[in-house]
Design a protein around this motif. Sequence first.
Motif, PDB file in Angstrom:
ATOM      1  N   VAL A   4      33.465  64.269  81.129  1.00  0.00           N
ATOM      2  CA  VAL A   4      33.945  65.172  80.943  1.00  0.00           C
ATOM      3  C   VAL A   4      35.454  64.724  80.682  1.00  0.00           C
ATOM      4  CG1 VAL A   4      34.813  67.006  82.212  1.00  0.00           C
ATOM      5  CG2 VAL A   4      32.853  66.489  83.017  1.00  0.00           C
ATOM      6  N   LYS A   5      36.282  65.459  79.735  1.00  0.00           N
ATOM      7  CA  LYS A   5      37.531  65.150  79.605  1.00  0.00           C
ATOM      8  C   LYS A   5      38.242  66.276  79.506  1.00  0.00           C
ATOM      9  CE  LYS A   5      41.000  63.357  76.911  1.00  0.00           C
ATOM     10  NZ  LYS A   5      41.543  62.595  77.563  1.00  0.00           N
ATOM     11  N   ASN A   6      38.997  66.255  80.567  1.00  0.00           N
ATOM     12  CA  ASN A   6      39.861  67.616  80.969  1.00  0.00           C
ATOM     13  C   ASN A   6      41.037  67.620  80.149  1.00  0.00           C
ATOM     14  OD1 ASN A   6      38.617  68.956  83.062  1.00  0.00           O
ATOM     15  ND2 ASN A   6      39.039  67.084  83.811  1.00  0.00           N
ATOM     16  N   GLU A   7      41.339  68.852  79.392  1.00  0.00           N
ATOM     17  CA  GLU A   7      42.097  68.803  78.401  1.00  0.00           C
ATOM     18  C   GLU A   7      43.540  70.162  79.203  1.00  0.00           C
ATOM     19  OE1 GLU A   7      43.711  66.599  75.440  1.00  0.00           O
ATOM     20  OE2 GLU A   7      41.960  66.859  75.425  1.00  0.00           O
ATOM     21  N   GLU A  36      51.047  65.914  72.434  1.00  0.00           N
ATOM     22  CA  GLU A  36      49.172  66.354  72.522  1.00  0.00           C
ATOM     23  C   GLU A  36      48.131  66.613  71.721  1.00  0.00           C
ATOM     24  OE1 GLU A  36      47.943  67.531  76.671  1.00  0.00           O
ATOM     25  OE2 GLU A  36      49.284  67.788  75.866  1.00  0.00           O
ATOM     26  N   ASP A  37      47.668  65.497  71.874  1.00  0.00           N
ATOM     27  CA  ASP A  37      47.107  64.907  70.140  1.00  0.00           C
ATOM     28  C   ASP A  37      45.292  64.999  70.701  1.00  0.00           C
ATOM     29  OD1 ASP A  37      45.890  63.141  68.029  1.00  0.00           O
ATOM     30  OD2 ASP A  37      47.419  62.117  68.408  1.00  0.00           O
ATOM     31  N   LEU A  38      45.138  66.613  70.489  1.00  0.00           N
ATOM     32  CA  LEU A  38      43.765  66.894  70.738  1.00  0.00           C
ATOM     33  C   LEU A  38      42.362  65.772  70.095  1.00  0.00           C
ATOM     34  CD1 LEU A  38      44.316  70.472  70.132  1.00  0.00           C
ATOM     35  CD2 LEU A  38      44.072  69.648  72.457  1.00  0.00           C
ATOM     36  N   ALA A  39      42.750  65.188  68.358  1.00  0.00           N
ATOM     37  CA  ALA A  39      42.019  64.507  68.475  1.00  0.00           C
ATOM     38  C   ALA A  39      41.308  63.468  68.824  1.00  0.00           C
ATOM     39  CB  ALA A  39      41.935  64.144  66.092  1.00  0.00           C
ATOM     40  N   VAL A  40      43.251  62.902  69.934  1.00  0.00           N
ATOM     41  CA  VAL A  40      42.699  61.207  70.369  1.00  0.00           C
ATOM     42  C   VAL A  40      41.615  61.490  70.987  1.00  0.00           C
ATOM     43  CG1 VAL A  40      43.740  59.275  72.075  1.00  0.00           C
ATOM     44  CG2 VAL A  40      44.578  60.668  69.692  1.00  0.00           C
ATOM     45  N   GLY A  41      41.885  62.823  72.186  1.00  0.00           N
ATOM     46  CA  GLY A  41      41.260  63.827  73.854  1.00  0.00           C
ATOM     47  C   GLY A  41      39.404  63.138  72.961  1.00  0.00           C
ATOM     48  N   ILE A  42      39.103  63.688  72.043  1.00  0.00           N
ATOM     49  CA  ILE A  42      37.872  63.970  72.130  1.00  0.00           C
ATOM     50  C   ILE A  42      37.036  62.549  71.381  1.00  0.00           C
ATOM     51  CG2 ILE A  42      38.055  64.037  69.324  1.00  0.00           C
ATOM     52  CD1 ILE A  42      35.428  65.701  71.297  1.00  0.00           C
ATOM     53  N   ILE A  92      60.433  68.236  74.189  1.00  0.00           N
ATOM     54  CA  ILE A  92      59.923  68.539  72.560  1.00  0.00           C
ATOM     55  C   ILE A  92      58.510  68.493  73.668  1.00  0.00           C
ATOM     56  CG2 ILE A  92      58.759  68.518  70.350  1.00  0.00           C
ATOM     57  CD1 ILE A  92      61.681  67.462  69.645  1.00  0.00           C
ATOM     58  N   TRP A  93      57.252  68.816  74.149  1.00  0.00           N
ATOM     59  CA  TRP A  93      55.557  69.537  73.467  1.00  0.00           C
ATOM     60  C   TRP A  93      54.909  69.659  71.853  1.00  0.00           C
ATOM     61  CZ3 TRP A  93      52.684  73.524  76.579  1.00  0.00           C
ATOM     62  CH2 TRP A  93      51.610  72.829  77.259  1.00  0.00           C
ATOM     63  N   ASN A  94      54.415  68.269  71.725  1.00  0.00           N
ATOM     64  CA  ASN A  94      53.728  68.370  69.997  1.00  0.00           C
ATOM     65  C   ASN A  94      52.454  67.961  70.129  1.00  0.00           C
ATOM     66  OD1 ASN A  94      54.077  67.619  67.452  1.00  0.00           O
ATOM     67  ND2 ASN A  94      53.941  65.830  67.850  1.00  0.00           N
ATOM     68  N   PHE A  95      51.996  69.533  69.300  1.00  0.00           N
ATOM     69  CA  PHE A  95      50.708  69.094  68.902  1.00  0.00           C
ATOM     70  C   PHE A  95      50.177  69.070  67.805  1.00  0.00           C
ATOM     71  CE2 PHE A  95      48.989  71.901  72.842  1.00  0.00           C
ATOM     72  CZ  PHE A  95      49.693  71.550  73.724  1.00  0.00           C
ATOM     73  N   ALA A  96      51.112  68.522  67.017  1.00  0.00           N
ATOM     74  CA  ALA A  96      50.750  68.311  65.261  1.00  0.00           C
ATOM     75  C   ALA A  96      50.208  67.055  65.434  1.00  0.00           C
ATOM     76  CB  ALA A  96      52.099  68.421  64.875  1.00  0.00           C
ATOM     77  N   PRO A  97      49.257  66.561  65.109  1.00  0.00           N
ATOM     78  CA  PRO A  97      48.779  64.791  65.020  1.00  0.00           C
ATOM     79  C   PRO A  97      49.498  63.912  64.751  1.00  0.00           C
ATOM     80  CG  PRO A  97      46.947  65.838  63.886  1.00  0.00           C
ATOM     81  CD  PRO A  97      48.937  67.154  64.633  1.00  0.00           C
ATOM     82  N   THR A  98      50.977  64.074  64.802  1.00  0.00           N
ATOM     83  CA  THR A  98      51.956  62.591  64.620  1.00  0.00           C
ATOM     84  C   THR A  98      52.939  62.045  65.109  1.00  0.00           C
ATOM     85  OG1 THR A  98      52.963  62.226  62.482  1.00  0.00           O
ATOM     86  CG2 THR A  98      53.689  64.324  63.153  1.00  0.00           C
ATOM     87  N   ARG A  99      53.600  61.167  65.470  1.00  0.00           N
ATOM     88  CA  ARG A  99      54.163  60.915  66.078  1.00  0.00           C
ATOM     89  C   ARG A  99      55.589  61.370  65.681  1.00  0.00           C
ATOM     90  NH1 ARG A  99      51.872  58.011  70.861  1.00  0.00           N
ATOM     91  NH2 ARG A  99      49.994  59.185  70.357  1.00  0.00           N
ATOM     92  N   LEU A 100      56.273  61.755  66.020  1.00  0.00           N
ATOM     93  CA  LEU A 100      57.908  62.201  66.228  1.00  0.00           C
ATOM     94  C   LEU A 100      58.660  60.734  65.951  1.00  0.00           C
ATOM     95  CD1 LEU A 100      57.501  65.879  67.711  1.00  0.00           C
ATOM     96  CD2 LEU A 100      57.071  65.013  64.867  1.00  0.00           C
TER      97      LEU A 100
END
Lengths: 218, 218
Positions: A191-194, B194-200, B175-183
């Motif tokens: 499980v990965k909790n987001e 908050e890099d969603l693709a990294v989570g998966i 800053i809370w950043n949801f765009a998949p790029t380093r600022l």
Amino acid sequence: MKDRENIPKATIERLPLYYRCLDKMDTFEDVDVVSSKDLGGKLDIPSTQVRKDLSYYGEFGRRGVGYNVNELRKSVGKILGVDRIWPAVLVGAGNLGHALVNYKSFSMMGFEITHVFDSDSAKIGNLINGREVVSVNDLGRIVQENNIKLGVIAVPTDDAQAVAEEMVESGIKAIWNFAPTRLRVPEEIEVKNEDLAVGIVSLIYHLSWQEEIEAKGE
Amino acid sequence: MKDRENIPKATIERLPLYYRCLDKMDTFEDVDVVSSKDLGGKLDIPSTQVRKDLSYYGEFGRRGVGYNVNELRKSVGKILGVDRIWPAVLVGAGNLGHALVNYKSFSMMGFEITHVFDSDSAKIGNLINGREVVSVNDLGRIVQENNIKLGVIAVPTDDAQAVAEEMVESGIKAIWNFAPTRLRVPEEIEVKNEDLAVGIVSLIYHLSWQEEIEAKGE
């Protein structure tokens, strides 16, 4: 290659960052060779750490020359398992579900939400990015027919545990959970909790500490 | 209290978990006293770890008795800075932006998106959960007028850096950043990616490893 069990979690978490950076260089920037310094520089990771992370998985690159970008991208992609597409089911066709189905960077990471489910009859039949929202009653059948291993939970907190149980029963082996609750599942299920609210708290913690320091005039 | 700079990051990341659990016990479950074992048990965290984490911030609870739930909730809330509401601006009124504005657990974490911005004239003027979408041209003025310190980025990757720069110029500190790029932002600005693709990817890594083991018949 080192036994995967002994590789630090932090290393595993950095691999997708390397992968995306290499993919960008390879696909869009036409870069042939990259040094650990340049690769690390783009990601704010020290070059020694880059070399150490990669060394867990084998010998890549040549001392004094650097890494072949295309080869390293393929190798890291294979390590990550993103050299193929992993289909996933999503339960929860709300705003978050929509955002996830539409999220563009997933396919590069070897991930595609192929089926979307909801229990709300008002949502069933709707299309999200070309995928029809299906009744959650069909979850088990579709997971089994398509041999899907990955499940994404984007339902309200109170429904998440029941959805997780249905997923496990259907044959899902890994769950990506966006509901802010800890799921109780068998040990062999990953499980990965987001947990989005946890993400913001680290920023608030920082801000509140800053204000404290300013108030003290330090 | 220990100097905050020396407190482990992992401890800080567990505090919101304790807080939410305590808040639930205090508000909904009418629990008066909890042991470190019970609190840890709900979160899969060893009781020794719970006690160690809390000890960084002072002395809570009584040996052999446990913690007063209401007092500990307040103390942890104060440490986290969630004992007040931190207003935030959000830029990007797409699906993800909608999901974030509607996310129910934020207010408990001391966080509220008070203003929503977009550059798309088709979105400006729309209401999201009672908040009107405003032109991103008004960002600076509104941030300053309301003394807002927190910014959330939910725009496409290519627009994220420009939005971050506008936020910093306006006076945003975190800053809370949801765009998949380093600022790239000044050092004193705190960024949480908050890099969603990294989570998966961590799940896919796990699945692909499982398949490898099964294929080898281990």
